[in-house]
Design an enzyme around this catalytic site. Sequence first.
Site, PDB file in Angstrom:
ATOM      1  N   SER A   1       0.660   7.935   5.229  1.00  0.00           N
ATOM      2  CA  SER A   1       0.427   6.769   6.468  1.00  0.00           C
ATOM      3  C   SER A   1      -0.138   5.895   5.072  1.00  0.00           C
ATOM      4  O   SER A   1      -1.845   6.871   4.776  1.00  0.00           O
ATOM      5  CB  SER A   1      -0.170   6.924   8.042  1.00  0.00           C
ATOM      6  OG  SER A   1      -0.554   5.001   8.003  1.00  0.00           O
TER       7      SER A   1
ATOM      8  N   GLN B   1       2.394  -9.781  13.882  1.00  0.00           N
ATOM      9  CA  GLN B   1       2.601  -7.921  14.385  1.00  0.00           C
ATOM     10  C   GLN B   1       1.036  -7.447  14.481  1.00  0.00           C
ATOM     11  O   GLN B   1       1.119  -5.509  15.079  1.00  0.00           O
ATOM     12  CB  GLN B   1       3.432  -7.161  14.086  1.00  0.00           C
ATOM     13  CG  GLN B   1       3.096  -6.562  12.552  1.00  0.00           C
ATOM     14  CD  GLN B   1       4.380  -5.509  11.479  1.00  0.00           C
ATOM     15  OE1 GLN B   1       4.770  -6.361  10.762  1.00  0.00           O
ATOM     16  NE2 GLN B   1       3.771  -4.132  11.114  1.00  0.00           N
TER      17      GLN B   1
ATOM     18  N   HIS C   1       3.350   4.611  -0.612  1.00  0.00           N
ATOM     19  CA  HIS C   1       2.522   6.268  -0.697  1.00  0.00           C
ATOM     20  C   HIS C   1       3.945   6.503  -1.120  1.00  0.00           C
ATOM     21  O   HIS C   1       4.755   6.356  -0.894  1.00  0.00           O
ATOM     22  CB  HIS C   1       1.689   7.070   0.230  1.00  0.00           C
ATOM     23  CG  HIS C   1       2.523   6.515   1.864  1.00  0.00           C
ATOM     24  ND1 HIS C   1       3.359   7.194   2.364  1.00  0.00           N
ATOM     25  CD2 HIS C   1       2.162   5.414   3.032  1.00  0.00           C
ATOM     26  CE1 HIS C   1       3.738   7.092   3.295  1.00  0.00           C
ATOM     27  NE2 HIS C   1       3.026   5.941   4.089  1.00  0.00           N
TER      28      HIS C   1
ATOM     29  N   HIS D   1       7.002   5.948   1.793  1.00  0.00           N
ATOM     30  CA  HIS D   1       7.673   4.558   0.931  1.00  0.00           C
ATOM     31  C   HIS D   1       8.529   5.268   0.517  1.00  0.00           C
ATOM     32  O   HIS D   1      10.143   4.476   0.203  1.00  0.00           O
ATOM     33  CB  HIS D   1       6.433   3.930   0.816  1.00  0.00           C
ATOM     34  CG  HIS D   1       5.554   3.144   1.442  1.00  0.00           C
ATOM     35  ND1 HIS D   1       4.242   3.313   1.621  1.00  0.00           N
ATOM     36  CD2 HIS D   1       6.338   2.530   3.092  1.00  0.00           C
ATOM     37  CE1 HIS D   1       3.560   2.651   3.008  1.00  0.00           C
ATOM     38  NE2 HIS D   1       5.227   2.210   3.775  1.00  0.00           N
TER      39      HIS D   1
ATOM     40  N   ALA E   1       0.243  -1.355   0.002  1.00  0.00           N
ATOM     41  CA  ALA E   1       0.179  -0.056   0.085  1.00  0.00           C
ATOM     42  C   ALA E   1       0.787   1.523   0.656  1.00  0.00           C
ATOM     43  O   ALA E   1       0.848   2.123   0.932  1.00  0.00           O
ATOM     44  CB  ALA E   1      -0.622   0.165   1.097  1.00  0.00           C
TER      45      ALA E   1
END
Length: 285
Positions: A189, A65, A38, A41, A36
Site C-alpha cells: 500500500s 473520496q 509501488h 500497482h 505513489a
Amino acid sequence: MSGTVPVVRSVDALREQVFAWKAEGLRVGLVPTMGALHHGHLSLVDAIATKVDRVVVSIFVNPTQFGEGEDFDTYPRTEEEDRKKLATTPASLVYAPNASEMYPTGFATKVSVGGISDRFEGALRPGHFDGVATVVSKLLLQCLPDVAIFGEKDFQQLAVIRRFVADLNIPVEIMGGTLIREEDGLAASSRNAYLNAEERQVAGLFNVILKGLIAAVSSGTALRQAEEDASNRLLAAGFKAVDYVSVVDPDSLDVLERLDRPARVIAVARIGSVRLLDNMAIDID
C-alpha cells in the site's frame, strides 16, 4: 525501456490516442491509480497487458473520496517518479488530469451505489464510495477501455465497481488484480510509507493473524468467535484499534452466519495514524 511514459492531461488528448489505437484494431486497458506507485500497482499493469495491446495508467488523487480529517493534502504525489517506474512496464500512456479537468466549474453529478457500499468502509467513511464510483465512472467513460483492472486489496471497492459497471451497462470488462504482499506478508500500500520502524514491524503481524482466523473457522470455530479472537489478537499485538474483522460473501459482502460456501475475510486495523486494509479468501472443501 528507459525514460518516462508519455503523458496526456486532457480528456480530448486521451480520447484522441485511444480512438487512434482502436482504429488500428487494438484492445485498450486502463489501470486507474492515485499515483505513489509501488510494485502492487506495477503488477496490475503487467496483468492487464496479457489481455490488451495498449495500457493507459491514470494518475489522479481524487478529492471526492477523501473524508474530513483524512490525508488528501498529504497523500504522496510523485508523478515523475511514477512515470519512470511505469517505463519498466508495458504501460503505453499516462493520463494525469488536474482537478478542474475532472470536476469543471458547475460539476453537479454523483454516482451512488446502494447496499454493497453502505457497510464496512462505506459506514466508516461516509461519502467515500460515492467519490470512488463517480471518479471511476468518469475515468471509464473518458478512456472507454476494453478492460480495466483494480487491485483486490481494496476488496469492497472492487465489488462496488463491479456493481455499478453492471448496473449502468458500461461496456468494459472489470478485472481483479491479485493482492500483492511485502516479504513479511503485509499488503502492499502507498500508505505503508507512513509507518515508522516499530509500527511497520507490528503491521507485519496483520496477515499472520488473519491466517489464524482462517485456520480456526476451517477447523469449525464459529465465525463470530473467530472474528472476535482475531480482533483481540490484533489489539494485543500492538494495533491501536480494529475497525472490523468480518467473514463475508465475496460477491455481495453480506456477513456470513456459517461457512457453507467460499468466503472472504475482510479487515481493517489501525496503527499509528494509518488504517491498514487486508483480506483473504477462505476456501471450503
